[in-house]
Design a protein around this motif. Sequence first.
Motif, PDB file in Angstrom:
ATOM      1  N   ILE A 256       0.838  -1.204   0.000  1.00 43.29           N
ATOM      2  CA  ILE A 256       0.000   0.000   0.000  1.00 43.29           C
ATOM      3  C   ILE A 256       0.869   1.248   0.000  1.00 43.29           C
ATOM      4  CG2 ILE A 256      -1.599   1.388   1.406  1.00 43.29           C
ATOM      5  CD1 ILE A 256      -2.960  -1.215   2.246  1.00 43.29           C
TER       6      ILE A 256
ATOM      7  N   ILE B 127      -0.860  -1.300  -4.240  1.00 47.86           N
ATOM      8  CA  ILE B 127      -2.276  -1.483  -3.942  1.00 47.86           C
ATOM      9  C   ILE B 127      -2.820  -0.145  -3.470  1.00 47.86           C
ATOM     10  CG2 ILE B 127      -3.972  -2.663  -2.493  1.00 47.86           C
ATOM     11  CD1 ILE B 127      -2.031  -4.970  -2.190  1.00 47.86           C
ATOM     12  N   LYS B 128      -3.937   0.268  -4.026  1.00 39.52           N
ATOM     13  CA  LYS B 128      -4.513   1.557  -3.649  1.00 39.52           C
ATOM     14  C   LYS B 128      -5.658   1.343  -2.661  1.00 39.52           C
ATOM     15  CE  LYS B 128      -3.265   4.196  -7.758  1.00 39.52           C
ATOM     16  NZ  LYS B 128      -2.298   5.020  -7.024  1.00 39.52           N
ATOM     17  N   VAL B 129      -5.491   1.906  -1.460  1.00 30.54           N
ATOM     18  CA  VAL B 129      -6.532   1.868  -0.435  1.00 30.54           C
ATOM     19  C   VAL B 129      -6.696   3.288   0.105  1.00 30.54           C
ATOM     20  CG1 VAL B 129      -7.266   0.950   1.790  1.00 30.54           C
ATOM     21  CG2 VAL B 129      -5.983  -0.504   0.224  1.00 30.54           C
ATOM     22  N   THR B 130      -7.871   3.851  -0.078  1.00 31.63           N
ATOM     23  CA  THR B 130      -8.132   5.211   0.403  1.00 31.63           C
ATOM     24  C   THR B 130      -9.182   5.176   1.508  1.00 31.63           C
ATOM     25  OG1 THR B 130      -9.793   5.518  -1.321  1.00 31.63           O
ATOM     26  CG2 THR B 130      -7.557   6.291  -1.803  1.00 31.63           C
ATOM     27  N   CYS B 131      -8.835   5.764   2.646  1.00 33.77           N
ATOM     28  CA  CYS B 131      -9.748   5.840   3.780  1.00 33.77           C
ATOM     29  C   CYS B 131      -9.648   7.225   4.413  1.00 33.77           C
ATOM     30  CB  CYS B 131      -9.424   4.771   4.826  1.00 33.77           C
ATOM     31  SG  CYS B 131      -9.892   3.100   4.357  1.00 33.77           S
TER      32      CYS B 131
ATOM     33  N   TYR C 259     -17.878  -0.277   1.791  1.00 29.89           N
ATOM     34  CA  TYR C 259     -16.428  -0.345   1.652  1.00 29.89           C
ATOM     35  C   TYR C 259     -16.030  -1.681   1.048  1.00 29.89           C
ATOM     36  CZ  TYR C 259     -16.902   3.416   5.061  1.00 29.89           C
ATOM     37  OH  TYR C 259     -17.274   4.573   5.694  1.00 29.89           O
ATOM     38  N   ASN C 260     -14.906  -1.678   0.307  1.00 26.47           N
ATOM     39  CA  ASN C 260     -14.426  -2.933  -0.255  1.00 26.47           C
ATOM     40  C   ASN C 260     -13.621  -3.713   0.786  1.00 26.47           C
ATOM     41  OD1 ASN C 260     -11.549  -2.188  -0.376  1.00 26.47           O
ATOM     42  ND2 ASN C 260     -12.160  -0.769  -2.003  1.00 26.47           N
TER      43      ASN C 260
ATOM     44  N   LEU D 282     -10.579  -4.680   1.023  1.00 27.31           N
ATOM     45  CA  LEU D 282      -9.255  -4.143   1.357  1.00 27.31           C
ATOM     46  C   LEU D 282      -9.349  -2.995   2.355  1.00 27.31           C
ATOM     47  CD1 LEU D 282      -7.159  -4.122  -1.941  1.00 27.31           C
ATOM     48  CD2 LEU D 282      -6.565  -5.243   0.224  1.00 27.31           C
ATOM     49  N   GLN D 283     -10.339  -2.129   2.200  1.00 24.46           N
ATOM     50  CA  GLN D 283     -10.509  -1.014   3.136  1.00 24.46           C
ATOM     51  C   GLN D 283     -10.831  -1.524   4.532  1.00 24.46           C
ATOM     52  OE1 GLN D 283     -13.514   0.962   0.603  1.00 24.46           O
ATOM     53  NE2 GLN D 283     -12.322   2.856   0.859  1.00 24.46           N
TER      54      GLN D 283
ATOM     55  N   THR E 237     -10.213  -4.510   5.761  1.00 21.66           N
ATOM     56  CA  THR E 237      -9.068  -5.261   6.284  1.00 21.66           C
ATOM     57  C   THR E 237      -7.963  -4.331   6.755  1.00 21.66           C
ATOM     58  OG1 THR E 237      -9.572  -7.085   4.784  1.00 21.66           O
ATOM     59  CG2 THR E 237      -7.372  -7.052   5.737  1.00 21.66           C
ATOM     60  N   TRP E 238      -7.658  -3.293   5.986  1.00 24.69           N
ATOM     61  CA  TRP E 238      -6.576  -2.367   6.313  1.00 24.69           C
ATOM     62  C   TRP E 238      -6.838  -1.668   7.648  1.00 24.69           C
ATOM     63  CZ3 TRP E 238      -1.854  -1.524   6.284  1.00 24.69           C
ATOM     64  CH2 TRP E 238      -1.253  -0.270   6.293  1.00 24.69           C
TER      65      TRP E 238
END
Length: 315
Positions: free
Chosen positions: A56, A61-65, A182-183, A185-186, A188-189
């Motif tokens: 990330i 891997i793109k994760v935006t929160c 949320y997907n 990955l979001q 989980t992160w």
Amino acid sequence: MTTQSNRIPAYLAALAYALIIGFSFLFMKMTINTAHPLDVLAHRFLLSTLVLGIPILLGWIKVTCTWRDIWRILPLAMLSPILFFAFQAFGLLYASSSEAGIIQATAPIFTLILATYFLKEQSSWIQKGSLLLSVIGVVFIFVMKGGTNFSLSNLGGILLLIGSALCFAGYGVLARPLTKQYNPLQLTWVTMITACVLFNIVALGRHLILGTVIEYVQPFTEPHYGFALLYLGILSSLGTTLLSSYALSHLEATKMSVFSNFATITSMIAGSVFLHEQLMYYHIIGTALIILGVLGTNWGKRSGDQSKQMITSKS
């Protein structure tokens, strides 16, 4: 709307989740014999966060929160992995693994109750009976193994394990609507970071108070500990969170929760293959009940749904 064909990957994800959890008991035994349960939890979620965090941070891997997203997901992280694993780890200090297995088997029942009340999930009597059949299969195996010796001396541990089962059920119910926003990955992160920070603060704080900071890193000198931690951190923590989040985005919480009882079958097979534990007749009977229960819970309403769909399409 999720169709049956779209649900096939979700069912596979739920099954993979159960298989990983089943083998995790074997690796958990390897770690708690070497390190304190709090250290094991701190290490496994530190590893999970690093494995997911490095790609990330590197942009692979793109994760935006946003902070708003984090606050919304935070209660999910508190239920599981934080409270679920904490109650389970300390419950096992005062109760037997057989008692833990029996109590954990009741989690789908708690999920059914919570999902019916909070999510308004509807289930047929066939599904309710099938879910109960799956629970009976797990309980039958543990009872036949001699897991009926519940005593007041173990009351504290039993209450903690009940808390763990409730957290597992609450996680499934709370995650269900969040997976629509949320997907995987979001989710989980955020849950991995939260668990990593909290468990490491508690573990290191304990060592600072006791003056045993060296014991935090000492387990890594044991090769078997590192091997077991790789499984627990990458597959059992990170992998199962991703799989359960994906499965819950397509399956009702009750249908997903009953798959957890498959973990008993996996654990039984792992014990037979790696620990040379003998398989008895009651293992076979219990396994059959679990499988029938899972199938009935997930497909017990299909004929009714198809009839409704046919009536709707004709009208």
